[in-house]
Write an enzyme that holds these catalytic residues in place. Structure first.
Site, short mmCIF file in Angstrom:
data_model
loop_
_atom_site.label_atom_id
_atom_site.label_comp_id
_atom_site.label_asym_id
_atom_site.label_seq_id
_atom_site.Cartn_x
_atom_site.Cartn_y
_atom_site.Cartn_z
N GLU A 68 0.83 -1.20 0.00
CA GLU A 68 0.00 0.00 0.00
C GLU A 68 0.87 1.26 0.00
O GLU A 68 1.87 1.34 0.73
CB GLU A 68 -0.87 -0.04 1.26
CG GLU A 68 -1.81 1.12 1.46
CD GLU A 68 -2.62 0.96 2.74
OE1 GLU A 68 -3.57 1.74 2.93
OE2 GLU A 68 -2.33 0.06 3.56
N LYS B 165 -9.26 2.68 -1.91
CA LYS B 165 -9.53 1.95 -0.67
C LYS B 165 -10.91 2.33 -0.14
O LYS B 165 -11.27 3.52 -0.11
CB LYS B 165 -8.45 2.31 0.35
CG LYS B 165 -8.49 1.53 1.65
CD LYS B 165 -7.26 1.89 2.49
CE LYS B 165 -7.18 1.09 3.78
NZ LYS B 165 -5.93 1.41 4.52
N CYS C 79 -5.66 -3.16 2.16
CA CYS C 79 -5.42 -3.29 3.59
C CYS C 79 -6.69 -3.49 4.42
O CYS C 79 -7.26 -4.57 4.45
CB CYS C 79 -4.62 -2.09 4.10
SG CYS C 79 -3.85 -2.39 5.71
N SER D 247 -0.15 -2.85 7.02
CA SER D 247 -0.60 -3.27 8.35
C SER D 247 0.55 -3.20 9.34
O SER D 247 1.66 -3.65 9.06
CB SER D 247 -1.15 -4.70 8.27
OG SER D 247 -1.60 -5.13 9.53
#
Length: 316
Positions: free
Chosen positions: A48, A117, A173, A200
């Site tokens: 990410e 996202k 994520c 994460s």
């Protein structure tokens, strides 16, 4: 590069990152892309926001950073224009008067699509809603990026031309942690390979929970789940990232990286998409859920990409 006997090869690649320096980060991505070329991967998943770094904070509001991230993406597309491999790259994108945390699918110099996202964590150590807009409800859109018109939305499904078993769905994520992960809807629409670009952080017991999430989502969706998280270079604030990489197929972990590596890490796994298609065909619960989803008004947009049949050295 659809392999013989219905396999596709996926690679997870966590590069070194310099926070707020897209010029340096794109070079790291290009080096990793060149390094895995001999594996002849079908899909390479980076973490990410890998072009900027995840922990940029209020720098995400800076026009200079957003512009440099776009220029870095263009440089990556140019540097991989001779590749048939699909690459998933993370970056912030300004669109519709907002900034989105996006995954961009790149192949052969083309940007195939941008997936924002959906679920933005804003609890504990996370402040994503400070910088980013949610992709919830973003569908049917297009944006201009790197001089190209690019499909933009959470409704994108990427399908290999002429190979029905190989279709890629993308989430980012926290999307996996949500009660109704976008990957479930994408799997019902036909995605056999679900990819997750992540940053994460590491907490006590979180690695095992993350492992269970990835395995269970792959099993629930009768799919492969390819998860790649940011590495230790993101550990510049109160967050500690470990570079966890996981690949699961129908509930079984095929690859897991060591965490906290101090260098770039790469994982390779071969996914039997023909087996996944077979399991879906024989599973009445999946068939019924897919038929019900097909009747829903929120359809997916199908973006075609070229896949070639190529043999590769078996992964170890």
């Amino acid at each position: 590069m659809h392999k013989a006997f219905g396999y596709v090869r996926v690679v997870t690649a966590t590069p070194p990152v310099r926070i707020g320096e897209p010029d340096a980060n794109v070079q790291a991505l290009l080096e990793l892309a060149a390094g895995v070329r001999g594996q002849r991967p079908d899909l390479v998943v980076f973490p990410e926001l890998c072009l900027t770094g995840y922990t940029c904070g209020d720098l995400f509001f800076q026009d200079a950073l957003l512009r440099e991230a776009e220029e870095a993406l263009a440089a990556f597309a140019r540097g991989t224009r001779d590749e048939a491999t699909l690459f998933l790259v993370g970056l912030p994108v300004r669109a519709q008067s907002a900034i989105y945390n996006c995954a961009c699918l790149v192949q052969g110099g083309r940007l195939l699509g941008l997936v924002p996202k959906t679920h933005l964590p804003n609890h504990g150590e996370y402040y994503e809603r400070r910088w980013f807009a949610s992709g919830a409800g973003v569908a049917g859109g297009r944006v201009r990026l790197c001089g190209q018109e690019v499909a933009f939305g959470t409704d994108l499904l990427f399908e290999a031309s002429g190979i029905a078993e190989f279709a890629v769905g993308v989430e980012v994520c926290e999307d996996l942690w949500a009660p109704a992960a976008p990957s479930g809807r994408l799997a019902l629409a036909g995605a056999t390979v679900l990819a997750n670009l992540s940053a994460s952080d590491e907490l006590v017991g979180k690695a095992e929970y993350r492992r269970q999430l990835v395995a269970q989502q792959s099993g629930r969706c009768l799919a492969a789940y390819v998860y790649c998280s940011a590495g230790t270079d993101e550990s510049t604030t109160d967050m500690v990232c470990g570079g966890h990489q996981l690949v699961a197929e129908n509930g079984v972990i095929l690859h897991e990286s060591e965490r906290f590596a101090r260098a770039a890490t790469v994982g390779v796994a071969d996914i039997d998409v023909s087996f996944l298609a077979h399991e879906r065909a024989r599973n009445s619960s999946f068939r019924e859920a897919a038929a019900e989803a097909a009747r829903a008004p929120s359809a997916v947009r199908r973006v075609a990409f070229e896949a070639t049949t190529t043999e590769a050295t078996p992964s170890s």
